[in-house]
Design an enzyme around this catalytic site. Sequence first.
Site, PDB file in Angstrom:
ATOM      1  N   ASN A   1       0.868  -1.183   0.000  1.00 19.53           N
ATOM      2  CA  ASN A   1       0.000   0.000   0.000  1.00 19.53           C
ATOM      3  C   ASN A   1       0.900   1.227   0.000  1.00 19.53           C
ATOM      4  OD1 ASN A   1      -1.821   2.032   0.456  1.00 19.53           O
ATOM      5  ND2 ASN A   1      -2.251   1.475   2.586  1.00 19.53           N
ATOM      6  N   TRP A   2       1.030   1.836  -1.149  1.00 18.05           N
ATOM      7  CA  TRP A   2       1.949   2.981  -1.269  1.00 18.05           C
ATOM      8  C   TRP A   2       1.380   4.259  -0.646  1.00 18.05           C
ATOM      9  CZ3 TRP A   2       4.247   2.936  -6.953  1.00 18.05           C
ATOM     10  CH2 TRP A   2       4.897   1.706  -7.181  1.00 18.05           C
ATOM     11  N   LYS A   3       0.119   4.240  -0.310  1.00 23.28           N
ATOM     12  CA  LYS A   3      -0.566   5.432   0.234  1.00 23.28           C
ATOM     13  C   LYS A   3      -0.353   6.619  -0.714  1.00 23.28           C
ATOM     14  CE  LYS A   3       0.267   3.524   4.769  1.00 23.28           C
ATOM     15  NZ  LYS A   3       0.001   3.637   6.170  1.00 23.28           N
TER      16      LYS A   3
ATOM     17  N   HIS B   1      -9.532   0.996   4.413  1.00 20.01           N
ATOM     18  CA  HIS B   1      -8.295   1.160   5.180  1.00 20.01           C
ATOM     19  C   HIS B   1      -8.579   2.062   6.379  1.00 20.01           C
ATOM     20  CE1 HIS B   1      -4.246   2.434   6.242  1.00 20.01           C
ATOM     21  NE2 HIS B   1      -3.815   1.361   5.601  1.00 20.01           N
TER      22      HIS B   1
ATOM     23  N   GLU C   1      -7.049   4.463   7.621  1.00 22.95           N
ATOM     24  CA  GLU C   1      -6.855   5.906   7.370  1.00 22.95           C
ATOM     25  C   GLU C   1      -8.093   6.490   6.695  1.00 22.95           C
ATOM     26  OE1 GLU C   1      -3.125   5.575   5.303  1.00 22.95           O
ATOM     27  OE2 GLU C   1      -2.163   4.953   7.178  1.00 22.95           O
TER      28      GLU C   1
ATOM     29  N   GLU D   1      -5.587  -5.241  10.230  1.00 21.02           N
ATOM     30  CA  GLU D   1      -4.606  -4.189  10.468  1.00 21.02           C
ATOM     31  C   GLU D   1      -4.957  -3.443  11.750  1.00 21.02           C
ATOM     32  OE1 GLU D   1      -2.542  -3.005   6.535  1.00 21.02           O
ATOM     33  OE2 GLU D   1      -4.233  -1.680   6.852  1.00 21.02           O
TER      34      GLU D   1
ATOM     35  N   GLY E   1       2.095   2.080  10.777  1.00 25.12           N
ATOM     36  CA  GLY E   1       3.034   3.202  10.685  1.00 25.12           C
ATOM     37  C   GLY E   1       3.703   3.570  11.997  1.00 25.12           C
TER      38      GLY E   1
ATOM     39  N   SER F   1       3.145  -2.267  10.353  1.00 28.73           N
ATOM     40  CA  SER F   1       4.587  -2.284  10.629  1.00 28.73           C
ATOM     41  C   SER F   1       5.259  -3.610  10.263  1.00 28.73           C
ATOM     42  CB  SER F   1       4.862  -1.909  12.092  1.00 28.73           C
ATOM     43  OG  SER F   1       4.413  -0.590  12.340  1.00 28.73           O
TER      44      SER F   1
ATOM     45  N   GLY G   1       2.722  -1.194   4.285  1.00 30.18           N
ATOM     46  CA  GLY G   1       2.732   0.230   3.958  1.00 30.18           C
ATOM     47  C   GLY G   1       4.143   0.727   3.713  1.00 30.18           C
ATOM     48  N   GLY G   2       4.741   1.326   4.734  1.00 32.12           N
ATOM     49  CA  GLY G   2       6.047   1.980   4.600  1.00 32.12           C
ATOM     50  C   GLY G   2       7.109   1.132   3.916  1.00 32.12           C
TER      51      GLY G   2
END
Length: 253
Positions: free
Chosen positions: A11-13, A96, A98, A168, A174, A215, A236-237
């Site tokens: 997930n590149w956001k 998601h 967010e 998640e 994150g 994470s 993600g990151g």
Amino acid sequence: MKSRKPMVAGNWKMNKTIYEARDLIRAILPQVENIEAVDIVVCPPHVCLGVAKRETEGTNIMVGAQNMHWEASGAYTGEISAGMLVDLCQYVIIGHSERRAMFGETDATVNKKVHAALKAGLKPIMCVGETLEENQAGQTAAVVEGMVRGGLIDVTPEQAQNVIIAYEPVWAIGTGLAATPEGANGVHKDVIRPVLRELFGPEVGGAMRILYGGSVTAANAAELFSQSDIDGGLVGGASLKPDSFAAIVKAAL
Ligand code: PEP
């Protein structure tokens, strides 16, 4: 060996321009070449889906979007429908945390999006997970169960075969604080899996993939993915760094 094929989705956001997306995919591709035992998915921002499609054509990397609207078309300024996405990608992340926290998404809107995605031929990656307060109040099981049931209302067993669940925990996203492998697996195995079996029958419910997200790194992926009901990860990151993402994909082998 697990009977479910593992999946690792990045997930590149809201990161990467079109040219940066092209370069990131070009850096990942040689590192995951010939890996067929893992479903590898990159989920760039909408404007990068075209370049992602071109760069991954004929490769083992698949593409997903990060969001969509539930209506097919109309006066929804700034939104994108499943019918528009289906020419560009195979998967779509839905609900998601967010989007739930910042853009007002609820189980009801998630459910509408899941139906619209399935109708258009997209495979939804439906995200669920408890907040820190809910976790500390001992509400994880009830909250996650409610989100799974709410998001999957009126989904048929046949459709459910194309749905992927991503657990998640919000407190793990994150933060660098991943859930423990045993803790995450407990939610997958004892909370989510039983609901899927109840809703869709033992065969379909047992075959649906449940990813863990929050994470995930190259350092903790192998231990997470070795758990009985963790069928890969939503990353993600670490999915923005080609070496880390490739290492996480390999940890799912
Ligand atoms: C995510 O955004 O889905 C996620 C899991 O992020 P991170 O891996 O950075 O915690």
